[in-house]
Design a protein around this motif. Structure first.
Motif, PDB file in Angstrom:
ATOM      1  N   ASP A  54       6.185   0.237   6.115  1.00 55.91           N
ATOM      2  CA  ASP A  54       5.825  -0.593   4.961  1.00 55.91           C
ATOM      3  C   ASP A  54       4.313  -0.819   4.934  1.00 55.91           C
ATOM      4  O   ASP A  54       3.784  -1.681   5.628  1.00 55.91           O
ATOM      5  N   SER A  55       3.613  -0.038   4.110  1.00 57.34           N
ATOM      6  CA  SER A  55       2.158  -0.142   4.039  1.00 57.34           C
ATOM      7  C   SER A  55       1.689  -1.282   3.143  1.00 57.34           C
ATOM      8  O   SER A  55       0.493  -1.463   2.928  1.00 57.34           O
ATOM      9  N   SER A  56       2.644  -2.062   2.629  1.00 55.18           N
ATOM     10  CA  SER A  56       2.267  -3.214   1.805  1.00 55.18           C
ATOM     11  C   SER A  56       1.918  -4.429   2.672  1.00 55.18           C
ATOM     12  O   SER A  56       1.359  -5.410   2.184  1.00 55.18           O
ATOM     13  N   ILE A  57       2.245  -4.359   3.965  1.00 52.74           N
ATOM     14  CA  ILE A  57       1.869  -5.428   4.899  1.00 52.74           C
ATOM     15  C   ILE A  57       0.422  -5.204   5.291  1.00 52.74           C
ATOM     16  O   ILE A  57       0.094  -4.222   5.962  1.00 52.74           O
ATOM     17  N   LEU A  58      -0.453  -6.089   4.865  1.00 52.66           N
ATOM     18  CA  LEU A  58      -1.884  -5.891   5.062  1.00 52.66           C
ATOM     19  C   LEU A  58      -2.436  -6.757   6.189  1.00 52.66           C
ATOM     20  O   LEU A  58      -1.874  -7.801   6.525  1.00 52.66           O
ATOM     21  N   MET A  59      -3.540  -6.313   6.755  1.00 51.03           N
ATOM     22  CA  MET A  59      -4.252  -7.135   7.716  1.00 51.03           C
ATOM     23  C   MET A  59      -4.884  -8.308   6.982  1.00 51.03           C
ATOM     24  O   MET A  59      -5.278  -8.168   5.819  1.00 51.03           O
ATOM     25  N   PRO A  60      -4.976  -9.449   7.631  1.00 52.57           N
ATOM     26  CA  PRO A  60      -5.540 -10.640   6.978  1.00 52.57           C
ATOM     27  C   PRO A  60      -6.925 -10.375   6.386  1.00 52.57           C
ATOM     28  O   PRO A  60      -7.765  -9.747   7.016  1.00 52.57           O
ATOM     29  N   THR A  61      -7.126 -10.836   5.174  1.00 55.24           N
ATOM     30  CA  THR A  61      -8.405 -10.775   4.439  1.00 55.24           C
ATOM     31  C   THR A  61      -8.879  -9.351   4.164  1.00 55.24           C
ATOM     32  O   THR A  61     -10.058  -9.128   3.881  1.00 55.24           O
ATOM     33  N   THR A  62      -7.981  -8.350   4.263  1.00 58.81           N
ATOM     34  CA  THR A  62      -8.376  -6.967   3.997  1.00 58.81           C
ATOM     35  C   THR A  62      -7.356  -6.304   3.076  1.00 58.81           C
ATOM     36  O   THR A  62      -6.317  -6.889   2.756  1.00 58.81           O
ATOM     37  N   THR A  63      -7.667  -5.092   2.676  1.00 56.47           N
ATOM     38  CA  THR A  63      -6.721  -4.276   1.895  1.00 56.47           C
ATOM     39  C   THR A  63      -6.187  -3.134   2.755  1.00 56.47           C
ATOM     40  O   THR A  63      -5.645  -2.168   2.239  1.00 56.47           O
ATOM     41  N   THR A  64      -6.358  -3.243   4.076  1.00 52.13           N
ATOM     42  CA  THR A  64      -5.936  -2.201   5.019  1.00 52.13           C
ATOM     43  C   THR A  64      -4.520  -2.460   5.513  1.00 52.13           C
ATOM     44  O   THR A  64      -4.227  -3.558   5.997  1.00 52.13           O
ATOM     45  N   PRO A  65      -3.624  -1.473   5.392  1.00 55.36           N
ATOM     46  CA  PRO A  65      -2.253  -1.649   5.896  1.00 55.36           C
ATOM     47  C   PRO A  65      -2.241  -1.907   7.397  1.00 55.36           C
ATOM     48  O   PRO A  65      -2.988  -1.274   8.144  1.00 55.36           O
ATOM     49  N   LEU A  66      -1.400  -2.813   7.843  1.00 54.43           N
ATOM     50  CA  LEU A  66      -1.299  -3.141   9.263  1.00 54.43           C
ATOM     51  C   LEU A  66      -0.912  -1.921  10.088  1.00 54.43           C
ATOM     52  O   LEU A  66      -1.391  -1.743  11.212  1.00 54.43           O
ATOM     53  N   ILE A  67      -0.049  -1.081   9.530  1.00 63.94           N
ATOM     54  CA  ILE A  67       0.434   0.075  10.295  1.00 63.94           C
ATOM     55  C   ILE A  67      -0.577   1.227  10.306  1.00 63.94           C
ATOM     56  O   ILE A  67      -0.433   2.160  11.083  1.00 63.94           O
ATOM     57  N   TYR A  68      -1.604   1.151   9.453  1.00 63.01           N
ATOM     58  CA  TYR A  68      -2.624   2.194   9.404  1.00 63.01           C
ATOM     59  C   TYR A  68      -4.026   1.571   9.495  1.00 63.01           C
ATOM     60  O   TYR A  68      -4.755   1.518   8.504  1.00 63.01           O
ATOM     61  N   PRO A  69      -4.430   1.117  10.668  1.00 70.25           N
ATOM     62  CA  PRO A  69      -5.721   0.429  10.797  1.00 70.25           C
ATOM     63  C   PRO A  69      -6.932   1.332  10.570  1.00 70.25           C
ATOM     64  O   PRO A  69      -8.019   0.841  10.291  1.00 70.25           O
TER      65      PRO A  69
END
Length: 226
Positions: free
Chosen positions: A166-181
């Motif tokens: 699920d690339s819709s889960i983002l890192m805080p304050t960014t537009t970067t997916p959590l699974i794809y840093p």
């Protein structure tokens, strides 16, 4: 190479102190003391720096305990692996990521970014050249070191599977997916073949650079007095 215990203690203490500041910074505390950056664990920058800080802390304890001047000998294999990992962090960030399109240039000047990307990597590598005895590296150190980035990618893949890609889960304050840093592990944009290509490039580069350091170690003088 420097065998002086006092010099080693000063250098290692400075490194570990900066490492502590960097660790606090990567948790987001300097940006907002009430906001914890729970995503710190996915960044190779942090993982490689944590390894190096751990090795340096081990060396500091060893140096503090010894009573005579001598070379540092703490965790030589981990020292070597950490050196390649932190060099990768330094080069990838400063060459590929610092000026990446869409990245806020001001982010490069934050305390944590400067410490983990610019200050500690050269210090860690210099420590190996300055305080470790030459001709002590084993031939398999570079090969073993190649497992470090591969293990990191496998870790990201396991996380992606758990989160169902699920690339819709983002890192805080960014537009970067959590699974794809990082862009080179992003299956959505790079595809499987692209990610495998990048993994291969990084693994080979890791091993090649490892053997360059191995060669430098063998070319160096075995003993030196300071």
């Amino acid at each position: 190479m420097i065998k002086n215990r006092t010099t080693q203690l000063i250098y290692q203490t400075i490194y570990c102190t900066l490492g502590l500041v960097g660790f606090v910074a990567c948790l987001g505390i300097f940006d907002n003391i009430h906001s914890f950056r729970w995503d710190f664990y996915v960044h190779f920058t942090n993982i490689s720096n944590f390894l190096c800080i751990g090795v340096m802390l081990t060396a500091l304890v060893q140096t503090a305990k010894k009573k005579e001047d001598s070379f540092v000998s703490a965790a030589p294999a981990l020292k070597f692996i950490g050196m390649l990992g932190i060099l990768l962090t330094f080069l990838v960030f400063n060459i590929m990521l610092a000026g990446q399109e869409g990245r806020d240039p001001q982010a490069n000047w934050r305390v944590g970014s400067l410490i983990f990307h610019v200050v500690l990597p050269p210090m860690y590598i210099a420590d190996w050249f300055l305080f470790y005895e030459r001709k002590k590296c084993k031939w398999y150190y570079p090969l073993v070191s190649g497992a470090f980035p591969l293990a990191y990618v496998i870790f990201l893949l396991i996380q992606a599977v758990i989160l169902k890609f699920d690339s819709s889960i983002l890192m805080p304050t960014t537009t970067t997916p959590l699974i794809y840093p990082y862009f080179f592990v992003n299956l959505d944009t790079q595809g499987v073949s692209g990610v495998l290509m990048w993994i291969g490039i990084l693994a080979v580069a890791f091993i090649v650079v490892g053997y360059l350091f191995f060669g430098l170690d063998k070319l160096g003088k075995k003993t030196s007095e300071t």
